[in-house]
Design a protein around this motif. Sequence first.
Motif, PDB file in Angstrom:
ATOM      1  N   SER A  49      -1.501  12.575 -14.567  1.00  0.00           N
ATOM      2  CA  SER A  49      -2.553  11.698 -15.116  1.00  0.00           C
ATOM      3  C   SER A  49      -3.572  11.338 -14.031  1.00  0.00           C
ATOM      4  O   SER A  49      -4.784  11.312 -14.285  1.00  0.00           O
ATOM      5  CB  SER A  49      -1.940  10.429 -15.720  1.00  0.00           C
ATOM      6  OG  SER A  49      -1.479   9.542 -14.712  1.00  0.00           O
ATOM      7  N   LYS A  50      -3.092  11.091 -12.819  1.00  0.00           N
ATOM      8  CA  LYS A  50      -4.002  10.666 -11.747  1.00  0.00           C
ATOM      9  C   LYS A  50      -4.811  11.849 -11.190  1.00  0.00           C
ATOM     10  O   LYS A  50      -5.958  11.674 -10.753  1.00  0.00           O
ATOM     11  CB  LYS A  50      -3.221   9.961 -10.638  1.00  0.00           C
ATOM     12  CG  LYS A  50      -2.591   8.638 -11.083  1.00  0.00           C
ATOM     13  CD  LYS A  50      -3.651   7.631 -11.510  1.00  0.00           C
ATOM     14  CE  LYS A  50      -3.084   6.277 -11.860  1.00  0.00           C
ATOM     15  NZ  LYS A  50      -4.118   5.292 -12.226  1.00  0.00           N
ATOM     16  N   ALA A  51      -4.201  13.055 -11.183  1.00  0.00           N
ATOM     17  CA  ALA A  51      -4.962  14.259 -10.818  1.00  0.00           C
ATOM     18  C   ALA A  51      -5.995  14.542 -11.906  1.00  0.00           C
ATOM     19  O   ALA A  51      -7.121  14.970 -11.624  1.00  0.00           O
ATOM     20  CB  ALA A  51      -4.017  15.440 -10.644  1.00  0.00           C
TER      21      ALA A  51
ATOM     22  N   PHE B   3       0.070   3.180  -1.289  1.00  0.00           N
ATOM     23  CA  PHE B   3       1.019   2.229  -1.867  1.00  0.00           C
ATOM     24  C   PHE B   3       0.547   0.804  -1.603  1.00  0.00           C
ATOM     25  O   PHE B   3       0.423   0.378  -0.464  1.00  0.00           O
ATOM     26  CB  PHE B   3       2.436   2.492  -1.354  1.00  0.00           C
ATOM     27  CG  PHE B   3       3.024   3.671  -2.072  1.00  0.00           C
ATOM     28  CD1 PHE B   3       3.875   3.493  -3.163  1.00  0.00           C
ATOM     29  CD2 PHE B   3       2.669   4.957  -1.717  1.00  0.00           C
ATOM     30  CE1 PHE B   3       4.363   4.587  -3.865  1.00  0.00           C
ATOM     31  CE2 PHE B   3       3.158   6.056  -2.412  1.00  0.00           C
ATOM     32  CZ  PHE B   3       4.009   5.866  -3.486  1.00  0.00           C
ATOM     33  N   ILE B   4       0.259   0.100  -2.681  1.00  0.00           N
ATOM     34  CA  ILE B   4      -0.324  -1.233  -2.604  1.00  0.00           C
ATOM     35  C   ILE B   4       0.708  -2.234  -3.128  1.00  0.00           C
ATOM     36  O   ILE B   4       1.393  -1.961  -4.126  1.00  0.00           O
ATOM     37  CB  ILE B   4      -1.620  -1.311  -3.460  1.00  0.00           C
ATOM     38  CG1 ILE B   4      -2.587  -0.142  -3.131  1.00  0.00           C
ATOM     39  CG2 ILE B   4      -2.298  -2.664  -3.302  1.00  0.00           C
ATOM     40  CD1 ILE B   4      -3.092  -0.080  -1.713  1.00  0.00           C
ATOM     41  N   ASP B   5       0.770  -3.348  -2.456  1.00  0.00           N
ATOM     42  CA  ASP B   5       1.728  -4.386  -2.815  1.00  0.00           C
ATOM     43  C   ASP B   5       1.370  -5.036  -4.150  1.00  0.00           C
ATOM     44  O   ASP B   5       0.526  -5.924  -4.196  1.00  0.00           O
ATOM     45  CB  ASP B   5       1.672  -5.442  -1.693  1.00  0.00           C
ATOM     46  CG  ASP B   5       3.033  -5.998  -1.422  1.00  0.00           C
ATOM     47  OD1 ASP B   5       3.947  -5.721  -2.217  1.00  0.00           O
ATOM     48  OD2 ASP B   5       3.177  -6.713  -0.411  1.00  0.00           O
ATOM     49  N   THR B   6       1.975  -4.576  -5.256  1.00  0.00           N
ATOM     50  CA  THR B   6       1.761  -5.206  -6.579  1.00  0.00           C
ATOM     51  C   THR B   6       3.074  -5.120  -7.360  1.00  0.00           C
ATOM     52  O   THR B   6       4.054  -4.566  -6.863  1.00  0.00           O
ATOM     53  CB  THR B   6       0.681  -4.468  -7.413  1.00  0.00           C
ATOM     54  OG1 THR B   6       1.179  -3.170  -7.751  1.00  0.00           O
ATOM     55  CG2 THR B   6      -0.651  -4.350  -6.706  1.00  0.00           C
ATOM     56  N   GLU B   7       3.049  -5.597  -8.614  1.00  0.00           N
ATOM     57  CA  GLU B   7       4.251  -5.519  -9.456  1.00  0.00           C
ATOM     58  C   GLU B   7       4.673  -4.066  -9.672  1.00  0.00           C
ATOM     59  O   GLU B   7       5.847  -3.761  -9.853  1.00  0.00           O
ATOM     60  CB  GLU B   7       3.987  -6.176 -10.809  1.00  0.00           C
ATOM     61  CG  GLU B   7       3.951  -7.694 -10.735  1.00  0.00           C
ATOM     62  CD  GLU B   7       3.504  -8.335 -12.048  1.00  0.00           C
ATOM     63  OE1 GLU B   7       3.867  -7.835 -13.125  1.00  0.00           O
ATOM     64  OE2 GLU B   7       2.781  -9.341 -11.979  1.00  0.00           O
ATOM     65  N   MET B   8       3.692  -3.146  -9.654  1.00  0.00           N
ATOM     66  CA  MET B   8       4.003  -1.730  -9.895  1.00  0.00           C
ATOM     67  C   MET B   8       4.915  -1.176  -8.793  1.00  0.00           C
ATOM     68  O   MET B   8       5.806  -0.384  -9.058  1.00  0.00           O
ATOM     69  CB  MET B   8       2.699  -0.919  -9.968  1.00  0.00           C
ATOM     70  CG  MET B   8       2.900   0.517 -10.387  1.00  0.00           C
ATOM     71  SD  MET B   8       1.339   1.401 -10.577  1.00  0.00           S
ATOM     72  CE  MET B   8       0.972   1.103 -12.299  1.00  0.00           C
TER      73      MET B   8
HETATM   74  P1  NAP Z   1       0.250  -3.399 -12.303  1.00  0.00           P
HETATM   75  O1  NAP Z   1       0.374  -4.618 -11.449  1.00  0.00           O
HETATM   76  O2  NAP Z   1       1.467  -2.846 -12.968  1.00  0.00           O
HETATM   77  O3  NAP Z   1      -0.890  -3.649 -13.383  1.00  0.00           O
HETATM   78  C1  NAP Z   1      -1.177  -2.690 -14.367  1.00  0.00           C
HETATM   79  C2  NAP Z   1      -2.393  -3.146 -15.128  1.00  0.00           C
HETATM   80  O4  NAP Z   1      -2.681  -2.171 -16.150  1.00  0.00           O
HETATM   81  C3  NAP Z   1      -2.163  -4.477 -15.834  1.00  0.00           C
HETATM   82  O5  NAP Z   1      -3.297  -5.298 -15.683  1.00  0.00           O
HETATM   83  C4  NAP Z   1      -1.983  -4.073 -17.289  1.00  0.00           C
HETATM   84  O6  NAP Z   1      -2.451  -5.026 -18.209  1.00  0.00           O
HETATM   85  C5  NAP Z   1      -2.867  -2.834 -17.382  1.00  0.00           C
HETATM   86  N1  NAP Z   1      -2.492  -2.012 -18.527  1.00  0.00           N
HETATM   87  C6  NAP Z   1      -1.344  -1.328 -18.713  1.00  0.00           C
HETATM   88  N2  NAP Z   1      -1.360  -0.706 -19.913  1.00  0.00           N
HETATM   89  C7  NAP Z   1      -2.555  -1.017 -20.488  1.00  0.00           C
HETATM   90  C8  NAP Z   1      -3.176  -0.663 -21.718  1.00  0.00           C
HETATM   91  N3  NAP Z   1      -2.570   0.120 -22.611  1.00  0.00           N
HETATM   92  N4  NAP Z   1      -4.411  -1.153 -21.988  1.00  0.00           N
HETATM   93  C9  NAP Z   1      -5.045  -1.965 -21.090  1.00  0.00           C
HETATM   94  N5  NAP Z   1      -4.499  -2.330 -19.912  1.00  0.00           N
HETATM   95  C10 NAP Z   1      -3.267  -1.863 -19.610  1.00  0.00           C
HETATM   96  O7  NAP Z   1      -0.328  -2.181 -11.460  1.00  0.00           O
HETATM   97  P2  NAP Z   1      -1.313  -2.145 -10.205  1.00  0.00           P
HETATM   98  O8  NAP Z   1      -0.514  -1.827  -9.031  1.00  0.00           O
HETATM   99  O9  NAP Z   1      -2.210  -3.319 -10.216  1.00  0.00           O
HETATM  100  O10 NAP Z   1      -2.132  -0.819 -10.585  1.00  0.00           O
HETATM  101  C11 NAP Z   1      -3.482  -0.827 -11.043  1.00  0.00           C
HETATM  102  C12 NAP Z   1      -3.997   0.592 -11.036  1.00  0.00           C
HETATM  103  O11 NAP Z   1      -3.888   1.117  -9.699  1.00  0.00           O
HETATM  104  C13 NAP Z   1      -3.184   1.548 -11.909  1.00  0.00           C
HETATM  105  O12 NAP Z   1      -4.044   2.494 -12.493  1.00  0.00           O
HETATM  106  C14 NAP Z   1      -2.263   2.219 -10.920  1.00  0.00           C
HETATM  107  O13 NAP Z   1      -1.824   3.467 -11.371  1.00  0.00           O
HETATM  108  C15 NAP Z   1      -3.173   2.329  -9.717  1.00  0.00           C
HETATM  109  N6  NAP Z   1      -2.458   2.499  -8.457  1.00  0.00           N
HETATM  110  C16 NAP Z   1      -1.597   1.547  -7.991  1.00  0.00           C
HETATM  111  C17 NAP Z   1      -0.949   1.772  -6.800  1.00  0.00           C
HETATM  112  C18 NAP Z   1       0.005   0.766  -6.210  1.00  0.00           C
HETATM  113  O14 NAP Z   1       0.630   1.086  -5.189  1.00  0.00           O
HETATM  114  N7  NAP Z   1       0.152  -0.406  -6.751  1.00  0.00           N
HETATM  115  C19 NAP Z   1      -1.169   2.954  -6.078  1.00  0.00           C
HETATM  116  C20 NAP Z   1      -2.050   3.900  -6.575  1.00  0.00           C
HETATM  117  C21 NAP Z   1      -2.705   3.660  -7.764  1.00  0.00           C
HETATM  118  P3  NAP Z   1      -1.464  -5.963 -19.093  1.00  0.00           P
HETATM  119  O15 NAP Z   1      -0.453  -6.529 -18.149  1.00  0.00           O
HETATM  120  O16 NAP Z   1      -2.394  -6.969 -19.693  1.00  0.00           O
HETATM  121  O17 NAP Z   1      -0.854  -5.056 -20.140  1.00  0.00           O
END
Ligand code: NAP
Length: 249
Positions: free
Chosen positions: A160-162, A189-194
Amino acid sequence: MNLVLEEKVALVTGAGRGIGRQIALTLAECGADVILNYHGSKEAAKETEKAVKEFGRRAFLYPCDVSDSDAVKKMIEESTKEFGKIDILVNNAGITRDNLLMRMSEEEFDAVMDINLKGTFHCIRHIARQMIRQKSGRIISISSVSGVLGNAGQANYCASKAGIIGLTKSAAREFASRGITVNAVAPGFIDTEMTAVLSKEVQEDILNRIPMKQFGRVEDIAQMVAFLASDAARYITGQVISVDGGMAM
Ligand code: NAP
């Protein structure tokens, strides 16, 4: 450097928490009014709304599942009615459903593709018409280092990301002559819930693969997004900017 976003209107998907929340706050701090999309996290989104308003900016909460094309169309129409325009689109919403390829179900694959890639496609497609009409726009999508390098256990997520990278470059070529830039940011890798859900062992393994030996912060991503949204980045399009402590060099 001119990072001022006064009189700009931004739509950020998944703005209630994590990286999306910080992107919304940083854009507001730079002067933009912000449409805050969320899906499940209503309370968190209300907190983000409050924080945006504390910067003296307008905020507009909009619940919508980005994988639903009709709902995205309605969100963009109603937000445009509310603010008169949208200058900046940030495709941030994303999920993971990790599993080894041999064990990965079709549902796990589809769920991730539908939100991460198709959600980005829906938002770009539905916002393009008005950006073309206004002869300006900034589209910034959040890809990932995993989409650049691949990652065991994340075939769906990496695909999906590619896919976002290919989508970004194609859209950039289609819209370049219309005053619209289209770029992607590839966080490490970013400090979040993911990433908080990963086991200690996995986190340590990742840390060993980061040349800078530390996870990134949400601010690291938000500041790059603000730069790409600003006039300072007017001549940059079709690029994937890694913000990953050196992982993908
Ligand atoms: P996160 O804390 O899990 O947050 C995910 C966000 O996506 C939430 O705000 C969630 O909203 C929203 N979301 C999920 N499904 C959705 C849908 N169907 N419609 C609308 N919104 C939706 O993740 P994050 O770490 O902030 O990641 C944000 C972005 O950065 C993502 O695209 C992730 O793949 C990318 N990323 C993150 C990292 C990392 O290390 N954290 C690294 C590379 C890329 P709700 O809670 O309101 O559903």
